[in-house]
Write a protein that holds these residues in place. Structure first.
Motif, PDB file in Angstrom:
ATOM      1  N   GLU A 394       0.839  -1.201   0.000  1.00  0.00           N
ATOM      2  CA  GLU A 394       0.000   0.000   0.000  1.00  0.00           C
ATOM      3  C   GLU A 394       0.873   1.249   0.000  1.00  0.00           C
ATOM      4  N   SER A 395       0.300   2.341  -0.563  1.00  0.00           N
ATOM      5  CA  SER A 395       1.015   3.612  -0.574  1.00  0.00           C
ATOM      6  C   SER A 395       1.192   4.105   0.860  1.00  0.00           C
ATOM      7  N   GLY A 396       2.263   4.839   1.059  1.00  0.00           N
ATOM      8  CA  GLY A 396       2.547   5.350   2.392  1.00  0.00           C
ATOM      9  C   GLY A 396       3.454   4.440   3.190  1.00  0.00           C
ATOM     10  N   THR A 397       3.837   3.289   2.630  1.00  0.00           N
ATOM     11  CA  THR A 397       4.768   2.388   3.318  1.00  0.00           C
ATOM     12  C   THR A 397       6.113   3.084   3.498  1.00  0.00           C
ATOM     13  N   SER A 398       6.674   2.958   4.682  1.00  0.00           N
ATOM     14  CA  SER A 398       7.945   3.629   4.968  1.00  0.00           C
ATOM     15  C   SER A 398       9.132   2.748   4.609  1.00  0.00           C
ATOM     16  N   LEU A 414       7.109   5.162   0.225  1.00  0.00           N
ATOM     17  CA  LEU A 414       7.108   4.401  -1.017  1.00  0.00           C
ATOM     18  C   LEU A 414       5.688   4.245  -1.538  1.00  0.00           C
ATOM     19  N   SER A 415       5.549   4.172  -2.849  1.00  0.00           N
ATOM     20  CA  SER A 415       4.244   4.080  -3.500  1.00  0.00           C
ATOM     21  C   SER A 415       3.750   2.642  -3.535  1.00  0.00           C
ATOM     22  N   GLY A 416       2.443   2.474  -3.356  1.00  0.00           N
ATOM     23  CA  GLY A 416       1.835   1.161  -3.415  1.00  0.00           C
ATOM     24  C   GLY A 416       1.930   0.554  -4.804  1.00  0.00           C
ATOM     25  N   GLN A 417       2.071  -0.775  -4.852  1.00  0.00           N
ATOM     26  CA  GLN A 417       2.132  -1.580  -6.068  1.00  0.00           C
ATOM     27  C   GLN A 417       3.439  -1.443  -6.839  1.00  0.00           C
ATOM     28  N   THR A 418       4.370  -0.603  -6.381  1.00  0.00           N
ATOM     29  CA  THR A 418       5.657  -0.562  -7.067  1.00  0.00           C
ATOM     30  C   THR A 418       6.424  -1.844  -6.766  1.00  0.00           C
ATOM     31  N   THR A 506       4.944   8.833  -9.268  1.00  0.00           N
ATOM     32  CA  THR A 506       4.120   7.887  -8.528  1.00  0.00           C
ATOM     33  C   THR A 506       3.488   8.620  -7.343  1.00  0.00           C
ATOM     34  N   GLU A 507       2.518   7.982  -6.692  1.00  0.00           N
ATOM     35  CA  GLU A 507       1.766   8.656  -5.639  1.00  0.00           C
ATOM     36  C   GLU A 507       2.653   9.210  -4.534  1.00  0.00           C
ATOM     37  N   ALA A 508       3.670   8.445  -4.148  1.00  0.00           N
ATOM     38  CA  ALA A 508       4.557   8.893  -3.077  1.00  0.00           C
ATOM     39  C   ALA A 508       5.741   9.702  -3.601  1.00  0.00           C
ATOM     40  N   GLY A 509       5.778   9.925  -4.905  1.00  0.00           N
ATOM     41  CA  GLY A 509       6.854  10.718  -5.482  1.00  0.00           C
ATOM     42  C   GLY A 509       8.195  10.028  -5.495  1.00  0.00           C
ATOM     43  N   ASP A 510       8.206   8.672  -5.369  1.00  0.00           N
ATOM     44  CA  ASP A 510       9.483   7.972  -5.345  1.00  0.00           C
ATOM     45  C   ASP A 510       9.988   7.626  -6.738  1.00  0.00           C
ATOM     46  N   TRP A 511       9.163   7.829  -7.765  1.00  0.00           N
ATOM     47  CA  TRP A 511       9.586   7.682  -9.160  1.00  0.00           C
ATOM     48  C   TRP A 511       9.023   8.850  -9.961  1.00  0.00           C
TER      49      TRP A 511
END
Length: 692
Positions: A394-398, A414-418, A506-511
């Protein structure tokens, strides 16, 4: 027993051999090289190895007491004290592969094959790690019914198998001696007697003493000789023992191949060496002399324990030993890295720390004590390799810099499903170090789902959102077709220093999703940083190409030194109606570099339109005087009333060979001004003429 002791024992048992026969003390065989497995270590084969050497080397490789091998050789074929042994006795010397109920297995023929095969089999009976739990019917600590004789009609009786050594004897020879066999000593009993295990016991105790009387195998030798040389471990793993005896199993330390050791004493084929656990003994045959550059890397004497975490105050080097002169197996550590110490040198000037999956000694001067928050983020030790592929649930995982939920330094979302690739696991394997868009981070395993083996990581889809910021690439990076380091299909290399304007993230901005010459690609957020205005203005676009058309400003606009709206350096306001010639266009073709009175500057493409023929004939303001004479290169060269190919005024075709004297040249030196025969000023491209 050492090799020399084994040879001396064989010579004592048979001082002289009958003429025409070869006794065990003089037997030679060619051994083969074997690789290490769960039962035995590696064996380096040799040509014409003496029987005593084979027995010793096998005992070392497999961890079998050579006295057991000697007793078995006698029990099976009487080879130890036989004075006229035939060759067939050596062929099946240990009875390995020779059951009572079938013919011998020819794969085990030969003295070496027999000794190594039997020793290997003895170790296999214990079901060591990496093997199946196959041998269980005589497991130690239980009572088992054991036959008297291969003839099952003779029956059996219960026997309590106290230890693995006893179990091994019954696996190898599954019969017990009856009362008649025991009364007979070495003689013959009755029709239900068996003699294998009886004879083994009697040979062993007669030759080597009681099997139950405790012997201090770890007693220190009384007068070892001093040793001063340095050695290097050649075995893949070498047991360092607290005494020079294979029977000593107290305080064993495993030394890795290429470990450098300082010897302090020598006795009967053993060296006493310094280790971090204290003085230990190693077999001389498993080490070599150290080279000059290796000697500085010898293990220190016993070290003390340490428990604090530290922070590196400067870039430093983790070394194999606490000695700055040791350059072998060094690891560079960046300033700011948090490390956990677990040992300290005797002089307390060095500490040994965990550095990812390796350990190293660091000069204490390069460290400061970590505070409570930093301690929670210290690099872990006891990690192991991991290689599976997972998805973030899930999104929001640290993602953390240490497998500790209390670690708050360097925490990333980290973004979910990546899709992520695991590279290491902590000791409990409940945290995994994964390769993510934010770099290598530790993730709680409960937040990960194993990617199915049939799934294509390049096809996994993730949610995204629009991106607006501009970034600068810190390192050379591969832009990937999917937001995961696992997918390298269709990757596009991008050089460090490139300015990126992502279209999405990505949702969490990690990509970050960026446009490349080969389509849209994903770049890990950990490889970029937000660019400053100064950097934008100083960074020329890497994908710009030449341009030459003339444009007219639709309205007042701002020209900049770089094709980015964030660039605030060298800003020039340009009036509506200004006509200028383009010299470059960026890769996205949404910015033009125009030649203005203030210099070459970038403007948005939508701020200008193509100039009309009349507008294109505007005279430049930045010309310089010229005076040289030129010759028109070829027929069809065209002169114009302004230095622009779009200018349709004063068009005159020039004849090849026409001689002209220049009056002026444009600032970019691409056009020359001449006076025509009619007295009119005309411009001609510099490339159309040569010096006279």
């Amino acid at each position: 027993m050492t090799e020399a002791q084994i040879q001396a024992f064989l010579e004592k048992m048979v001082p002289s051999c009958r003429s025409g026969y070869t006794c065990l003390k003089d037997w030679y065989d060619t051994s083969r090289t074997t690789s290490a497995d769960s039962m035995c270590g590696a064996y380096s084969g040799g040509t014409r190895e003496r029987a005593s050497r084979i027995i010793y080397k096998v005992s070392q490789a497999c961890g079998i007491n050579p006295q057991v091998i000697l007793a078995t050789l006698q029990k099976e074929q009487g080879l130890v004290n036989h004075v006229w042994p035939s060759d067939w006795r050596y062929r099946i010397a240990m009875g390995q592969g020779c059951p009572d109920t079938a013919a011998c297995d020819t794969r085990y023929y030969g003295f070496f094959n027999q000794v190594y095969g039997a020793a290997w089999q003895f170790k296999r009976y214990a079901n060591p790690a990496g093997t199946s739990q196959y041998f269980t019917w005589y497991a130690p600590g239980k009572t088992w019914n054991i036959l008297w004789n291969p003839n099952h009609d003779c029956g059996s009786s219960p026997v309590y198998v106290q230890n693995q050594a006893t179990a091994n004897l019954y696996y190898y020879t599954p019969y017990q001696p009856n009362a008649a066999a025991i009364r007979a000593g070495y003689g013959t009993g009755d029709g239900c007697s068996s003699y294998g295990n009886r004879n083994f016991y009697q040979y062993f105790t007669d030759w080597f003493g009681s099997t139950t009387t405790p012997v201090n195998a770890c007693a220190q030798p009384s007068s070892p000789k001093t040793a001063v040389k340095t050695y290097v471990v050649t075995a893949s793993s070498l047991n360092a023992r607290s005494a020079p005896s294979l029977a000593c199993n107290e305080n064993i330390s495993a030394l890795a191949q290429d470990t450098v050791l300082q010897a302090t004493a020598v006795v009967d084929g053993w060296l006493r060496v310094n280790t971090e656990a204290g003085a230990r003994w190693v077999a001389r045959e498993h080490v070599r002399y150290a080279a000059a550059d290796e000697s500085a890397c010898a293990l220190p004497p016993k070290v003390g324990s340490a428990q604090y975490a530290y922070v590196l105050v400067a870039d430093s080097t983790g070394r194999a030993v606490p000695n700055s002169g040791c350059e072998l197996k060094s690891t560079e550590i960046s300033a700011g890295t948090i490390v956990q110490a677990f040992a300290v040198s005797g002089d307390r000037n060095w500490v040994k720390v965990h550095i990812g999956d390796v350990d190293g000694w660091v000069d204490r001067a390069a460290l400061r004590r970590a505070d409570t928050m930093e301690t929670a983020c210290a690099l872990p030790g006891d990690t192991s390799a991991a290689h599976m592929v997972y998805t973030i649930r899930e999104s929001g995982t640290s993602g953390l810099t240490s497998p500790n939920p209390e670690c708050g330094i360097g925490r990333a979302t980290l973004s979910g499903q990546t899709v992520v690739q695991a590279v290491s696991a902590n000791r409990d394997r409940d945290w995994l170090l994964v390769s993510s868009g934010r770099g290598l981070l530790w993730v709680d395993r409960s937040h990960l789902t194993r990617l199915a083996s049939t799934a294509d990581p390049c096809e996994v889809r993730v949610s995204s959102r629009a991106a607006q910021r501009t970034y600068l690439l810190d390192v050379d990076t591969e832009a990937l077709s999917s937001p995961t380091t696992v997918c390298d299909t269709g990757s596009v290399p991008i050089s460090a220093g490139t300015v990126l304007r992502p279209k999405a993230s990505t949702e969490a901005g990690d990509w970050l999703q960026v446009e490349t010459g080969q389509g849209m690609r994903w770049v890990p957020r950990g490889s970029v940083r937000q660019v400053t205005s100064e950097e934008l203005c100083a960074e020329p676009p890497a994908d710009a190409t030449s341009a030459m058309k003339t444009y007219t400003f639709l309205a007042p606009a701002t020209a900049r030194t770089a094709p980015y709206a964030e660039c605030a350096s060298g800003v020039v306001e340009v009036a509506a109606g200004t006509v200028a010639t383009a010299v470059e266009v960026n890769g996205a073709r949404d910015w033009l570099k125009l030649r203005l009175a203030e210099g070459d500057l970038w403007v948005p493409r939508d701020a200008v339109r193509y100039a009309t023929s009349g507008e294109s004939c505007t005279q430049p303001s930045d010309v310089r005087s010229a005076y040289k004479t030129y010759v028109v290169r070829s027929e069809g060269s065209v002169s114009r009333s302004a230095p622009s190919l779009e200018c349709g005024r004063g068009v005159v075709e020039m004849s090849a060979g026409t001689v002209l004297t220049a009056k002026a040249v444009t600032a970019d030196r691409q056009w020359l001004l001449f006076e025509s025969s009619s007295g009119e000023d005309l411009w001609l491209p510099r490339e159309d003429v040569d010096y006279q």
